[in-house]
Design a protein around this motif. Structure first.
Motif, PDB file in Angstrom:
ATOM      1  N   MET A   1      60.792  22.945  74.141  1.00 40.70           N
ATOM      2  CA  MET A   1      59.475  23.418  74.552  1.00 40.70           C
ATOM      3  C   MET A   1      58.455  23.119  73.465  1.00 40.70           C
ATOM      4  N   ARG A   2      57.212  23.078  73.866  1.00 41.24           N
ATOM      5  CA  ARG A   2      56.115  22.861  72.930  1.00 41.24           C
ATOM      6  C   ARG A   2      55.351  24.160  72.766  1.00 41.24           C
ATOM      7  N   VAL A   3      55.002  24.499  71.514  1.00 40.56           N
ATOM      8  CA  VAL A   3      54.241  25.706  71.214  1.00 40.56           C
ATOM      9  C   VAL A   3      53.006  25.295  70.425  1.00 40.56           C
ATOM     10  N   VAL A   4      51.829  25.669  70.940  1.00 38.00           N
ATOM     11  CA  VAL A   4      50.569  25.443  70.243  1.00 38.00           C
ATOM     12  C   VAL A   4      50.080  26.816  69.801  1.00 38.00           C
ATOM     13  N   LEU A   5      49.848  26.965  68.496  1.00 40.14           N
ATOM     14  CA  LEU A   5      49.406  28.238  67.930  1.00 40.14           C
ATOM     15  C   LEU A   5      48.260  27.935  66.968  1.00 40.14           C
ATOM     16  N   GLY A   6      47.037  28.293  67.375  1.00 40.78           N
ATOM     17  CA  GLY A   6      45.870  27.936  66.583  1.00 40.78           C
ATOM     18  C   GLY A   6      45.758  26.422  66.513  1.00 40.78           C
ATOM     19  N   ASP A   7      45.706  25.870  65.300  1.00 35.43           N
ATOM     20  CA  ASP A   7      45.621  24.418  65.144  1.00 35.43           C
ATOM     21  C   ASP A   7      46.978  23.782  64.847  1.00 35.43           C
ATOM     22  N   ARG A   8      48.066  24.541  65.000  1.00 36.42           N
ATOM     23  CA  ARG A   8      49.427  24.038  64.756  1.00 36.42           C
ATOM     24  C   ARG A   8      50.110  23.724  66.081  1.00 36.42           C
ATOM     25  N   ASP A   9      51.027  22.754  66.051  1.00 38.24           N
ATOM     26  CA  ASP A   9      51.711  22.287  67.251  1.00 38.24           C
ATOM     27  C   ASP A   9      53.171  22.022  66.888  1.00 38.24           C
ATOM     28  N   TRP A  10      54.127  22.696  67.563  1.00 40.13           N
ATOM     29  CA  TRP A  10      55.549  22.553  67.279  1.00 40.13           C
ATOM     30  C   TRP A  10      56.317  22.216  68.546  1.00 40.13           C
ATOM     31  N   VAL A  11      57.491  21.608  68.355  1.00 37.20           N
ATOM     32  CA  VAL A  11      58.476  21.445  69.418  1.00 37.20           C
ATOM     33  C   VAL A  11      59.705  22.231  68.978  1.00 37.20           C
ATOM     34  N   LEU A  12      60.160  23.149  69.842  1.00 39.78           N
ATOM     35  CA  LEU A  12      61.321  23.996  69.550  1.00 39.78           C
ATOM     36  C   LEU A  12      62.465  23.640  70.485  1.00 39.78           C
ATOM     37  N   GLY A  13      63.689  23.729  69.968  1.00 39.61           N
ATOM     38  CA  GLY A  13      64.877  23.463  70.763  1.00 39.61           C
ATOM     39  C   GLY A  13      65.763  24.688  70.841  1.00 39.61           C
ATOM     40  N   PRO A  14      66.927  24.564  71.469  1.00 39.91           N
ATOM     41  CA  PRO A  14      67.833  25.692  71.653  1.00 39.91           C
ATOM     42  C   PRO A  14      68.143  26.410  70.341  1.00 39.91           C
ATOM     43  N   GLY A  15      68.071  27.745  70.386  1.00 38.08           N
ATOM     44  CA  GLY A  15      68.367  28.575  69.235  1.00 38.08           C
ATOM     45  C   GLY A  15      67.192  28.792  68.300  1.00 38.08           C
ATOM     46  N   GLU A  16      66.067  28.131  68.546  1.00 43.02           N
ATOM     47  CA  GLU A  16      64.900  28.307  67.677  1.00 43.02           C
ATOM     48  C   GLU A  16      64.002  29.411  68.213  1.00 43.02           C
ATOM     49  N   VAL A  17      63.242  30.005  67.302  1.00 43.31           N
ATOM     50  CA  VAL A  17      62.435  31.183  67.602  1.00 43.31           C
ATOM     51  C   VAL A  17      60.999  30.973  67.131  1.00 43.31           C
ATOM     52  N   ALA A  18      60.061  31.486  67.910  1.00 43.02           N
ATOM     53  CA  ALA A  18      58.660  31.568  67.481  1.00 43.02           C
ATOM     54  C   ALA A  18      58.229  33.015  67.646  1.00 43.02           C
ATOM     55  N   THR A  19      57.479  33.520  66.693  1.00 41.58           N
ATOM     56  CA  THR A  19      56.953  34.870  66.781  1.00 41.58           C
ATOM     57  C   THR A  19      55.532  34.834  66.258  1.00 41.58           C
ATOM     58  N   PHE A  20      54.615  35.502  66.970  1.00 43.29           N
ATOM     59  CA  PHE A  20      53.212  35.396  66.586  1.00 43.29           C
ATOM     60  C   PHE A  20      52.360  36.518  67.157  1.00 43.29           C
ATOM     61  N   ASP A  21      51.224  36.720  66.514  1.00 41.25           N
ATOM     62  CA  ASP A  21      50.193  37.641  66.969  1.00 41.25           C
ATOM     63  C   ASP A  21      49.443  36.923  68.086  1.00 41.25           C
ATOM     64  N   THR A  22      49.370  37.519  69.255  1.00 40.06           N
ATOM     65  CA  THR A  22      48.764  36.854  70.402  1.00 40.06           C
ATOM     66  C   THR A  22      47.235  36.836  70.361  1.00 40.06           C
ATOM     67  N   GLN A  23      46.644  37.405  69.319  1.00 41.80           N
ATOM     68  CA  GLN A  23      45.195  37.265  69.153  1.00 41.80           C
ATOM     69  C   GLN A  23      44.839  35.869  68.644  1.00 41.80           C
ATOM     70  N   VAL A  24      45.835  35.157  68.114  1.00 40.66           N
ATOM     71  CA  VAL A  24      45.640  33.756  67.744  1.00 40.66           C
ATOM     72  C   VAL A  24      45.739  32.945  69.042  1.00 40.66           C
ATOM     73  N   PRO A  25      44.772  32.052  69.326  1.00 44.38           N
ATOM     74  CA  PRO A  25      44.873  31.250  70.549  1.00 44.38           C
ATOM     75  C   PRO A  25      46.216  30.510  70.593  1.00 44.38           C
TER      76      PRO A  25
END
Length: 101
Positions: A43-67
């Motif tokens: 999956m692709r995750v865009v958080l503010g001006d950052r852009d990541w691709v995550l695969g199985p077993g990976e985690v993202a955690t964030f404050d949802t006030q950030v676009p």
């Protein structure tokens, strides 16, 4: 989206299947905190001006006030667990030794 919790207030848990067609980022912001765990696919995750691709077993955690936005890489569907907490509700990571160990 499959709800894994039944209470409308407090922490919400979802299993989400992201289709390959969801590829155009549409960032949004709102109050709360989110934790995402990738079960399968990528999956692709865009958080503010950052852009990541995550695969199985990976985690993202964030404050949802950030676009933010999450979607497909376009290659394959992705299955994720999403846990959303209301403002002030954050998950914590246990970093000490296991209980009884």
């Amino acid at each position: 989206m499959i709800p894994l919790t039944r209470h409308p207030s407090g922490t919400q848990a979802w299993k989400i299947v992201i289709p390959t067609s969801k590829v155009v980022p549409e960032p949004r912001a709102h109050e709360g905190y989110e934790w995402i765990y990738v079960l399968s696919g990528r999956m692709r995750v865009v958080l503010g001006d950052r852009d990541w691709v995550l695969g199985p077993g990976e985690v993202a955690t964030f404050d949802t006030q950030v676009p933010h936005w999450f979607g497909s890489t376009g290659d394959e569907p992705a299955e994720i667990l999403s846990i959303f907490g209301r403002p002030g509700e954050r998950m914590s990571l246990r970093t000490g030794p296991p209980i009884g160990g």
